[in-house]
Scaffold this active site. Structure first.
Site, PDB file in Angstrom:
ATOM      1  N   ASN A   1     -13.091  41.692  52.335  1.00 43.33           N
ATOM      2  CA  ASN A   1     -11.739  41.477  52.883  1.00 43.33           C
ATOM      3  C   ASN A   1     -11.539  41.807  54.348  1.00 43.33           C
ATOM      4  OD1 ASN A   1     -10.314  40.742  50.379  1.00 43.33           O
ATOM      5  ND2 ASN A   1     -10.978  42.774  49.745  1.00 43.33           N
TER       6      ASN A   1
ATOM      7  N   GLU B   1     -19.067  43.290  38.805  1.00 46.03           N
ATOM      8  CA  GLU B   1     -19.937  44.120  37.961  1.00 46.03           C
ATOM      9  C   GLU B   1     -19.703  43.853  36.482  1.00 46.03           C
ATOM     10  OE1 GLU B   1     -18.668  47.598  40.588  1.00 46.03           O
ATOM     11  OE2 GLU B   1     -20.497  48.381  39.686  1.00 46.03           O
TER      12      GLU B   1
ATOM     13  N   HIS C   1     -24.568  51.716  42.353  1.00 44.00           N
ATOM     14  CA  HIS C   1     -24.074  50.348  42.609  1.00 44.00           C
ATOM     15  C   HIS C   1     -25.140  49.297  42.292  1.00 44.00           C
ATOM     16  CE1 HIS C   1     -21.136  52.304  45.610  1.00 44.00           C
ATOM     17  NE2 HIS C   1     -20.421  51.884  44.584  1.00 44.00           N
TER      18      HIS C   1
ATOM     19  N   ARG D   1     -16.265  60.484  51.143  1.00 36.83           N
ATOM     20  CA  ARG D   1     -17.577  61.157  51.200  1.00 36.83           C
ATOM     21  C   ARG D   1     -18.163  61.060  52.607  1.00 36.83           C
ATOM     22  NH1 ARG D   1     -19.246  57.798  46.471  1.00 36.83           N
ATOM     23  NH2 ARG D   1     -18.429  58.831  44.618  1.00 36.83           N
TER      24      ARG D   1
ATOM     25  N   ARG E   1     -20.759  50.327  30.787  1.00 37.53           N
ATOM     26  CA  ARG E   1     -21.275  50.753  32.088  1.00 37.53           C
ATOM     27  C   ARG E   1     -21.694  52.214  31.964  1.00 37.53           C
ATOM     28  NH1 ARG E   1     -18.551  53.079  37.042  1.00 37.53           N
ATOM     29  NH2 ARG E   1     -20.100  52.746  38.654  1.00 37.53           N
TER      30      ARG E   1
ATOM     31  N   GLY F   1     -16.107  44.818  52.405  1.00 41.88           N
ATOM     32  CA  GLY F   1     -17.033  43.732  52.736  1.00 41.88           C
ATOM     33  C   GLY F   1     -16.440  42.358  52.482  1.00 41.88           C
TER      34      GLY F   1
ATOM     35  N   ASP G   1      -8.212  54.994  52.728  1.00 40.98           N
ATOM     36  CA  ASP G   1      -8.081  53.550  52.525  1.00 40.98           C
ATOM     37  C   ASP G   1      -8.303  52.832  53.858  1.00 40.98           C
ATOM     38  OD1 ASP G   1      -6.863  50.925  52.323  1.00 40.98           O
ATOM     39  OD2 ASP G   1      -5.945  51.627  50.462  1.00 40.98           O
TER      40      ASP G   1
ATOM     41  N   ASN H   1     -15.803  50.511  30.664  1.00 38.36           N
ATOM     42  CA  ASN H   1     -16.200  51.444  31.721  1.00 38.36           C
ATOM     43  C   ASN H   1     -15.374  52.714  31.516  1.00 38.36           C
ATOM     44  OD1 ASN H   1     -16.726  52.841  34.026  1.00 38.36           O
ATOM     45  ND2 ASN H   1     -16.044  51.240  35.446  1.00 38.36           N
TER      46      ASN H   1
ATOM     47  N   GLY I   1     -17.187  49.459  49.498  1.00 39.56           N
ATOM     48  CA  GLY I   1     -15.953  49.696  48.722  1.00 39.56           C
ATOM     49  C   GLY I   1     -15.472  51.096  49.031  1.00 39.56           C
ATOM     50  N   ASN I   2     -14.842  51.745  48.037  1.00 34.82           N
ATOM     51  CA  ASN I   2     -14.525  53.167  48.218  1.00 34.82           C
ATOM     52  C   ASN I   2     -15.821  53.945  48.362  1.00 34.82           C
ATOM     53  OD1 ASN I   2     -11.765  53.827  48.334  1.00 34.82           O
ATOM     54  ND2 ASN I   2     -11.557  53.112  46.220  1.00 34.82           N
TER      55      ASN I   2
HETATM   56  P1  ADP Z   1     -14.031  50.635  44.487  1.00 32.25           P
HETATM   57  O1  ADP Z   1     -15.287  51.225  45.039  1.00 32.25           O
HETATM   58  O2  ADP Z   1     -13.028  51.670  44.086  1.00 32.25           O
HETATM   59  O3  ADP Z   1     -14.246  49.534  43.477  1.00 32.25           O
HETATM   60  P2  ADP Z   1     -13.145  48.502  46.246  1.00 32.25           P
HETATM   61  O4  ADP Z   1     -14.387  47.707  46.188  1.00 32.25           O
HETATM   62  O5  ADP Z   1     -11.929  47.960  45.593  1.00 32.25           O
HETATM   63  O6  ADP Z   1     -13.371  49.989  45.763  1.00 32.25           O
HETATM   64  O7  ADP Z   1     -12.833  48.774  47.794  1.00 32.25           O
HETATM   65  C1  ADP Z   1     -11.785  49.581  48.190  1.00 32.25           C
HETATM   66  C2  ADP Z   1     -11.713  49.568  49.711  1.00 32.25           C
HETATM   67  O8  ADP Z   1     -11.507  48.222  50.163  1.00 32.25           O
HETATM   68  C3  ADP Z   1     -10.587  50.414  50.256  1.00 32.25           C
HETATM   69  O9  ADP Z   1     -11.043  51.181  51.358  1.00 32.25           O
HETATM   70  C4  ADP Z   1      -9.615  49.359  50.763  1.00 32.25           C
HETATM   71  O10 ADP Z   1      -8.880  49.811  51.846  1.00 32.25           O
HETATM   72  C5  ADP Z   1     -10.549  48.261  51.211  1.00 32.25           C
HETATM   73  N1  ADP Z   1      -9.851  46.986  51.379  1.00 32.25           N
HETATM   74  C6  ADP Z   1      -9.234  46.218  50.469  1.00 32.25           C
HETATM   75  N2  ADP Z   1      -8.633  45.161  51.072  1.00 32.25           N
HETATM   76  C7  ADP Z   1      -8.864  45.289  52.401  1.00 32.25           C
HETATM   77  C8  ADP Z   1      -8.497  44.544  53.568  1.00 32.25           C
HETATM   78  N3  ADP Z   1      -7.770  43.432  53.473  1.00 32.25           N
HETATM   79  N4  ADP Z   1      -8.930  44.982  54.761  1.00 32.25           N
HETATM   80  C9  ADP Z   1      -9.656  46.117  54.875  1.00 32.25           C
HETATM   81  N5  ADP Z   1     -10.027  46.853  53.826  1.00 32.25           N
HETATM   82  C10 ADP Z   1      -9.637  46.458  52.610  1.00 32.25           C
END
Ligand code: ADP
Length: 402
Positions: free
Chosen positions: A334, A384, A179, A240, A90, A332, A282, A7, A209-210
């Site tokens: 966590n 992915e 995605h 965004r 990717r 989603g 975050d 990637n 995610g982000n």
């Molecule tokens: P990317 O799109 O960069 O792959 P990720 O799928 O890793 O991103 O998601 C990142 C997001 O997940 C961030 O906003 C981070 O704060 C959130 N995140 C990770 N762990 C937790 C948690 N335990 N509770 C809430 N949000 C979380």
């Protein structure tokens, strides 16, 4: 069979070497800050991480370091590069040209190049990775897996924008969505978990995610998705803004004298959770802030959940019902708190969470709806890289047979 997944971003290379028979990640890592001061490679195998600073002026040098790390006497995992049977890349934007993964030929490379105007930051970096990897591993099949391809099944009424048609014809202005690799993986996994792959199954995937994508999937096919021509459309994300009145852009341009470039940066990099909370992009930090009583953080959480809820309603209406709701990616997978906020008051749609299962299901797959919930609510960790590796293996095996 060992498959290398790459990637390549504008200043980074993320890689994984996977053993397909054992379904294992043998080694993984990141080359970071390519062409910048402080560049380094981080390599991980068997739970051990090593980090090496090095001058890495370009992707060619970065990839050479990846190969060296994999062959390294101490931390390496292969004896010979010929152990790598295929490479999966990717690729962010495949435009309307790619509806599925493709064996990389000079024609495919040219088509990826033609998509550069649609993804000016990502596709050139993806192409640089492809060109270099083909030089360093010339004997094996290279496969491109596109972030946009899964959504190519959307009907015209879902992907067209209501602007003059010439912009679609001349410049490709339409919804593409992103995605797609994650959503395809997660939708297949959800079908496996439910033991059902009916062509009538109506599923909404919340990739939080982000970046954020909500995806309506009917009978295994994407029928609508929240990101658009670019990843800016749709839900509130880390930085965004997601959906806003396009008039805001003209208003700020005239009123605040902001240029197109400045507005691009503000809406892509300074908005979303960061812009609303003023604290962080975050989600963990925003939740902490809300718990400590910060009203802007609380508002950010409420807006975030409210928008996801609205999209769930919209997609359920678009599909004429809902059978499965899936949560994936960082938030989603966590955040029981965010999943709970999103599902609150969705009983009218048949969504009923099991509070205990919701709290318990973190970083793991599971069913979090109550047994009497009409809609099954699932948590499915996305992968992915695994999807890219599986696609690559499938194409590599076909090539072998020819
Ligand atoms: P990317 O799109 O960069 O792959 P990720 O799928 O890793 O991103 O998601 C990142 C997001 O997940 C961030 O906003 C981070 O704060 C959130 N995140 C990770 N762990 C937790 C948690 N335990 N509770 C809430 N949000 C979380």
């Amino acid at each position: 069979m060992k498959v290398l997944v790459l990637n390549c971003g504008s200043s980074s290379i993320k890689y994984q070497l996977r053993d397909m028979e054992k379904d294992e990640v043998i080694a993984k890592g990141t080359v970071a800050k390519i062409g910048e001061p402080g560049s380094y490679i981080e390599h991980e195998t068997g739970g051990k991480k090593t980090r090496r600073e090095a001058v890495i002026p370009n992707h060619s040098e970065g990839l050479s370091l990846v190969m060296k790390a994999m062959l390294d006497e101490e931390h390496g995992v292969i004896k010979d590069l010929r152990e790598i049977a295929a490479v999966g890349h990717r690729v962010v934007h495949g435009g309307a040209a790619f509806t599925e993964p493709a064996l990389i030929t000079p024609e495919v490379q040219e088509k990826i190049r033609e998509c550069i105007p649609l993804a000016p930051l990502h596709n050139p970096a993806n192409l640089a990775g492809i060109t270099e990897a083909k030089k360093q591993l010339p004997e094996v099949p290279h496969v491109a897996v596109f972030d946009t391809a899964f959504h190519q099944t959307m009907p015209e009424k879902a992907y067209m924008y209501a602007v003059p048609r010439e912009f679609y014809i001349q410049y490709g202005v339409r919804k593409y969505g992103f995605h797609g690799t994650s959503c395809r993986y997660v939708s297949k996994k959800a079908e496996e978990m439910l033991g059902s792959s009916s062509d009538r199954l109506k599923m909404i995937i919340c990739h939080l995610g982000n970046g954020v994508t909500l995806n309506a999937v009917q009978g295994g096919k994407s029928v609508d998705t929240s990101m658009g021509l670019t990843p800016l459309e749709g839900l509130i994300m880390g930085t965004r803004c997601g959906d806003i009145d396009p008039g805001v852009i003209f208003y700020l341009h005239r009123r605040a004298n902001l240029s197109v470039e400045e507005l691009d940066k503000i809406l892509n990099k300074k908005s979303g959770l960061l812009g609303v909370s003023g604290v962080s992009n975050d989600m963990r930090e925003v939740i902490k802030g809300a718990e400590a009583g910060n009203s802007r953080c609380k508002l950010a959480l409420e807006m975030y959940a409210y928008r996801v809820k609205k999209y769930i309603g919209a997609y359920a209406a678009a599909m004429g019902g809902l059978d499965v709701l899936v949560f994936t990616a960082g938030i989603g997978e966590n955040s029981p708190l965010m999943r709970g906020m999103i599902c609150e008051n969705l009983e009218f749609l048949g969504v009923k969470l099991d509070g205990e299962a919701n709290v318990k299901t973190v970083k793991a797959e599971g069913v979090i709806s109550s047994p009497d919930s009409k809609v099954k609510v699932l948590v499915v960790p996305t992968d992915e890289e695994k999807m890219i590796a599986l696609d690559t293996m499938e194409i590599a095996e076909k090539v072998k047979k020819i």
